[in-house]
Design a protein around this motif. Structure first.
Motif, PDB file in Angstrom:
ATOM      1  N   VAL A  74       0.767  -1.266   0.019  1.00 33.26           N
ATOM      2  CA  VAL A  74      -0.015   0.025  -0.022  1.00 33.26           C
ATOM      3  C   VAL A  74       0.763   1.233  -0.053  1.00 33.26           C
ATOM      4  O   VAL A  74       0.626   2.228  -0.971  1.00 33.26           O
ATOM      5  N   GLN A  75       1.894   1.263   0.852  1.00 35.11           N
ATOM      6  CA  GLN A  75       2.539   2.531   0.875  1.00 35.11           C
ATOM      7  C   GLN A  75       3.443   2.545  -0.390  1.00 35.11           C
ATOM      8  O   GLN A  75       3.669   3.816  -0.622  1.00 35.11           O
ATOM      9  N   SER A  76       4.131   1.587  -0.882  1.00 35.02           N
ATOM     10  CA  SER A  76       4.985   1.580  -2.056  1.00 35.02           C
ATOM     11  C   SER A  76       4.157   1.869  -3.399  1.00 35.02           C
ATOM     12  O   SER A  76       4.515   2.623  -4.196  1.00 35.02           O
ATOM     13  N   VAL A  77       3.053   1.291  -3.633  1.00 29.99           N
ATOM     14  CA  VAL A  77       2.313   1.374  -4.853  1.00 29.99           C
ATOM     15  C   VAL A  77       1.263   2.710  -4.729  1.00 29.99           C
ATOM     16  O   VAL A  77       1.384   3.307  -5.575  1.00 29.99           O
ATOM     17  N   GLY A  78       0.810   2.859  -3.681  1.00 27.74           N
ATOM     18  CA  GLY A  78      -0.123   3.843  -3.486  1.00 27.74           C
ATOM     19  C   GLY A  78      -1.567   3.419  -3.865  1.00 27.74           C
ATOM     20  O   GLY A  78      -1.711   3.028  -4.887  1.00 27.74           O
ATOM     21  N   VAL A  79      -2.659   3.444  -3.170  1.00 29.51           N
ATOM     22  CA  VAL A  79      -3.766   3.108  -3.370  1.00 29.51           C
ATOM     23  C   VAL A  79      -4.731   4.230  -3.029  1.00 29.51           C
ATOM     24  O   VAL A  79      -5.299   4.447  -1.793  1.00 29.51           O
ATOM     25  N   GLY A  80      -5.204   5.126  -4.048  1.00 29.65           N
ATOM     26  CA  GLY A  80      -6.123   6.059  -3.815  1.00 29.65           C
ATOM     27  C   GLY A  80      -5.404   7.027  -2.973  1.00 29.65           C
ATOM     28  O   GLY A  80      -4.095   7.361  -3.162  1.00 29.65           O
ATOM     29  N   PRO A  81      -6.031   7.607  -1.777  1.00 27.40           N
ATOM     30  CA  PRO A  81      -5.313   8.628  -0.810  1.00 27.40           C
ATOM     31  C   PRO A  81      -4.622   7.831  -0.036  1.00 27.40           C
ATOM     32  O   PRO A  81      -3.720   8.524   1.068  1.00 27.40           O
ATOM     33  N   PHE A  82      -4.200   6.522  -0.149  1.00 27.38           N
ATOM     34  CA  PHE A  82      -3.425   5.944   0.920  1.00 27.38           C
ATOM     35  C   PHE A  82      -1.982   5.356   0.352  1.00 27.38           C
ATOM     36  O   PHE A  82      -2.033   4.814  -0.606  1.00 27.38           O
ATOM     37  N   GLY A  83      -1.016   5.637   1.004  1.00 32.35           N
ATOM     38  CA  GLY A  83       0.322   5.354   0.656  1.00 32.35           C
ATOM     39  C   GLY A  83       1.186   6.344   0.039  1.00 32.35           C
ATOM     40  O   GLY A  83       0.449   7.032  -1.013  1.00 32.35           O
ATOM     41  N   SER A  84       2.230   6.743   0.028  1.00 40.23           N
ATOM     42  CA  SER A  84       3.099   7.659  -0.222  1.00 40.23           C
ATOM     43  C   SER A  84       3.589   7.424  -1.499  1.00 40.23           C
ATOM     44  O   SER A  84       4.413   8.444  -2.081  1.00 40.23           O
ATOM     45  N   ARG A  85       3.753   6.255  -2.214  1.00 36.11           N
ATOM     46  CA  ARG A  85       4.784   5.999  -3.101  1.00 36.11           C
ATOM     47  C   ARG A  85       5.905   5.889  -3.192  1.00 36.11           C
ATOM     48  O   ARG A  85       6.673   6.540  -3.931  1.00 36.11           O
ATOM     49  N   PRO A 277      10.719  16.512  -1.418  1.00 35.48           N
ATOM     50  CA  PRO A 277       9.800  16.129  -0.175  1.00 35.48           C
ATOM     51  C   PRO A 277       8.851  17.149  -0.525  1.00 35.48           C
ATOM     52  O   PRO A 277       8.753  18.364  -0.484  1.00 35.48           O
ATOM     53  N   ARG A 278       7.360  16.500  -0.726  1.00 37.21           N
ATOM     54  CA  ARG A 278       6.242  17.160  -0.835  1.00 37.21           C
ATOM     55  C   ARG A 278       5.342  16.958   0.459  1.00 37.21           C
ATOM     56  O   ARG A 278       4.455  16.112   0.495  1.00 37.21           O
ATOM     57  N   LEU A 279       5.724  17.825   1.372  1.00 39.32           N
ATOM     58  CA  LEU A 279       5.273  17.447   2.809  1.00 39.32           C
ATOM     59  C   LEU A 279       3.691  17.337   2.978  1.00 39.32           C
ATOM     60  O   LEU A 279       3.193  16.557   3.578  1.00 39.32           O
ATOM     61  N   ARG A 280       3.091  18.526   2.416  1.00 38.49           N
ATOM     62  CA  ARG A 280       1.549  18.497   2.619  1.00 38.49           C
ATOM     63  C   ARG A 280       0.963  17.387   1.553  1.00 38.49           C
ATOM     64  O   ARG A 280      -0.111  17.044   1.766  1.00 38.49           O
ATOM     65  N   VAL A 281       1.504  16.875   0.740  1.00 38.45           N
ATOM     66  CA  VAL A 281       1.027  15.653  -0.262  1.00 38.45           C
ATOM     67  C   VAL A 281       1.312  14.385   0.469  1.00 38.45           C
ATOM     68  O   VAL A 281       0.509  13.598   0.759  1.00 38.45           O
ATOM     69  N   ASP A 282       2.673  14.025   0.715  1.00 37.14           N
ATOM     70  CA  ASP A 282       3.082  12.797   0.814  1.00 37.14           C
ATOM     71  C   ASP A 282       3.125  12.184   2.463  1.00 37.14           C
ATOM     72  O   ASP A 282       2.512  11.347   2.588  1.00 37.14           O
ATOM     73  N   ALA A 283       3.147  13.187   3.098  1.00 34.50           N
ATOM     74  CA  ALA A 283       3.166  12.629   4.708  1.00 34.50           C
ATOM     75  C   ALA A 283       1.653  12.542   5.024  1.00 34.50           C
ATOM     76  O   ALA A 283       1.283  11.293   5.760  1.00 34.50           O
ATOM     77  N   PRO A 284       0.646  13.120   4.618  1.00 37.71           N
ATOM     78  CA  PRO A 284      -0.841  12.689   4.638  1.00 37.71           C
ATOM     79  C   PRO A 284      -1.090  11.090   4.265  1.00 37.71           C
ATOM     80  O   PRO A 284      -1.831  10.290   4.808  1.00 37.71           O
ATOM     81  N   ARG A 285      -0.471  11.057   3.068  1.00 39.00           N
ATOM     82  CA  ARG A 285      -0.721   9.635   2.457  1.00 39.00           C
ATOM     83  C   ARG A 285      -0.093   8.573   3.516  1.00 39.00           C
ATOM     84  O   ARG A 285      -0.546   7.655   3.294  1.00 39.00           O
ATOM     85  N   THR A 286       1.116   9.077   3.777  1.00 37.85           N
ATOM     86  CA  THR A 286       1.847   7.663   4.528  1.00 37.85           C
ATOM     87  C   THR A 286       1.047   7.592   5.836  1.00 37.85           C
ATOM     88  O   THR A 286       0.810   6.497   6.249  1.00 37.85           O
TER      89      THR A 286
END
Length: 451
Positions: A74-85, A277-286
């Motif tokens: 989930v974290q590596s691929v990214g599923v919708g709003p879940f996972g930081s890719r 680093p895209r803090l406001r995008v990636d951190a919430p996804r993580t």
């Protein structure tokens, strides 16, 4: 503003690169081998303290590995709003395991699983609020936090090498030698190897150390085929969760520190793979990924699951930055969780070998934290003070055994988390000294002095 400077320029395209299948599997297996001790040892700790039956223990072991694999994907691929890719591996957290055990002892396992589900759901709900606070997590705070994370992890690896202080076998010479030999093999692979050999140095260390352990007679004896070939995770192994908000408070408080740590790991991992680093995008996804898998974990009798900063050290050390490598590690985790004999076979690898490998990999995280701190204007007196106090407070529970034993249990668990203490201290001191009235007064005094 987060700096994106890295010591070694990297093409961001490497993050999305799909390597040849055999290499992807090889690199993914390396992540798995270095990280596998955590989900396995977490289950055995829960089982030993709560005195669980063997069948439930095996169910939890399968759930721990399978959920770790699903979370990593989930974290590596990214599923919708879940996972930081990003190339993350997800594992049961150390402090959440202790909190889970504490709640189960104070109430029962059903209340503990209910607390995990509640915490996962509340984490998901408060992500928008936490996102507004991300401006309080500049490189100064994240560098401090990741330095403490690395030191804490090195301590864990060192205890696998040397044993627990005060316990029988502590400092056993053969175990220490075995750990040092493992480290030497890793160093030799990095210095003398080329290409793939250098990139799989931690796995070579694990394999070489295990061979030496066999020659020394230091491997564990295990019953590999003790109870069948396949073991599926069981839904609600303790029965339906019981939801007690008061009992869940310690875990809810810890989740704030967990979200902060996930933020720091997202920044560090982004820099390790060469992505801005895209803090406001990636951190919430993580954080959403953590919350999603943690909520599921509660229904399978497990504690909170968290993205692991440990594998970031592998990414930085080996230079393999493709997120599909940790997808492969996730697949391996799932398969190992379903094939019952493999986790038992992994238990045959001596702790000293795992510890020697861990010390090297985890120390890389300290270096990454220090690199980030070096970009934080430490020549400024207030900034240096923030780092010094936060590091000092965060290292106390790492360097001293049970320093806050006199506190109530729930508060003590939080106070003895060096990562939580250093993070909260850095955020608070940085806000007060660099962004509050004191900062404005310092700026005014500096202007007056110049005039």
């Amino acid at each position: 503003m987060i700096s994106t400077h890295t010591a070694e320029p990297v093409r961001p395209a490497e993050l999305d690169a799909v390597r040849p299948l055999r290499r992807t599997i090889l690199f993914g297996l390396q992540h798995f081998l270095v990280m596998s001790a955590t989900p396995i040892s977490s289950v055995f700790l829960i089982s030993a303290v709560l005195r669980l039956e063997q069948d439930i223990t095996l169910q939890l072991l399968a759930a721990s590995l399978v959920l770790s694999g699903i979370g990593s994907i989930v974290q590596s691929v990214g599923v919708g709003p879940f996972g930081s890719r990003l190339p993350f591996v997800m594992l049961p957290g150390g402090a959440p395991v202790i909190l889970f055990i504490g709640i189960a002892q104070a109430h029962d396992a059903r209340v503990a699983t209910g607390a995990v589900v509640l915490t996962g759901l509340i984490m998901f709900l408060i992500v928008p609020v936490f996102t507004r606070l991300l401006r309080f997590f500049p490189p100064l705070v994240i560098g401090t936090m990741m330095t403490v994370v690395g030191i804490n992890l090195v301590q864990v690896g060192a205890k696998l090498m040397f044993g627990q202080p005060g316990k029988p076998g502590y400092g056993d010479g053969s175990s220490v030698v075995l750990g040092l030999i493992t480290i030497a093999i890793i160093v030799a692979a990095v210095l003398l190897g080329r290409g793939v050999i250098r990139r799989v140095a931690p796995m070579i260390g694990l394999a070489g150390g295990t061979v030496v352990a066999v020659l020394m007679g230091k491997t564990h004896s295990v019953d590999v085929f003790g109870s069948g070939l396949v073991r599926l995770p069981t839904l609600l192994p303790f029965g339906p969760p019981r939801f007690d908000l008061i009992a869940a408070i310690p875990l809810l408080l810890f989740s704030i520190a967990s979200m902060a740590e996930a933020t720091g790991q997202t920044v560090i991992n982004s820099e390790a793979v060469g992505r801005e680093p895209r803090l406001r995008v990636d951190a919430p996804r993580t954080i959403r990924g953590d919350a999603l898998v943690s909520t599921a974990a509660g229904f399978f009798g497990m504690p909170l699951m968290v993205t692991s900063g440990e594998n970031v050290g592998i990414v930085r050390m080996t230079g393999v930055r493709s997120r599909f490598v940790t997808v492969a590690a996730g697949v391996v985790l799932i398969l190992v969780g379903l094939i019952a004999p493999i986790p038992r076979l992994l238990r045959a690898v001596p702790d000293a070998v795992v510890g020697g490998t861990s010390v090297v990999v985890f120390a890389v995280i300290i270096v990454l934290g220090v690199q980030m701190l070096a970009r934080s204007a430490l020549q400024d007196h207030a900034t240096m003070f923030v780092v010094a106090v936060s590091l000092g407070l965060g290292l106390i529970p790492i360097l001293l055994p049970a320093p806050y034993a006199a506190l109530p249990d729930n508060l003590r668990i939080l106070a003895e988390s060096g990562v939580a203490v250093s993070t909260f201290s850095a955020v608070l001191l940085n806000a007060v000294l660099n962004h509050g009235p004191l900062a404005r007064r310092r700026a005014a005094d500096a202007t007056t002095t110049e005039d």
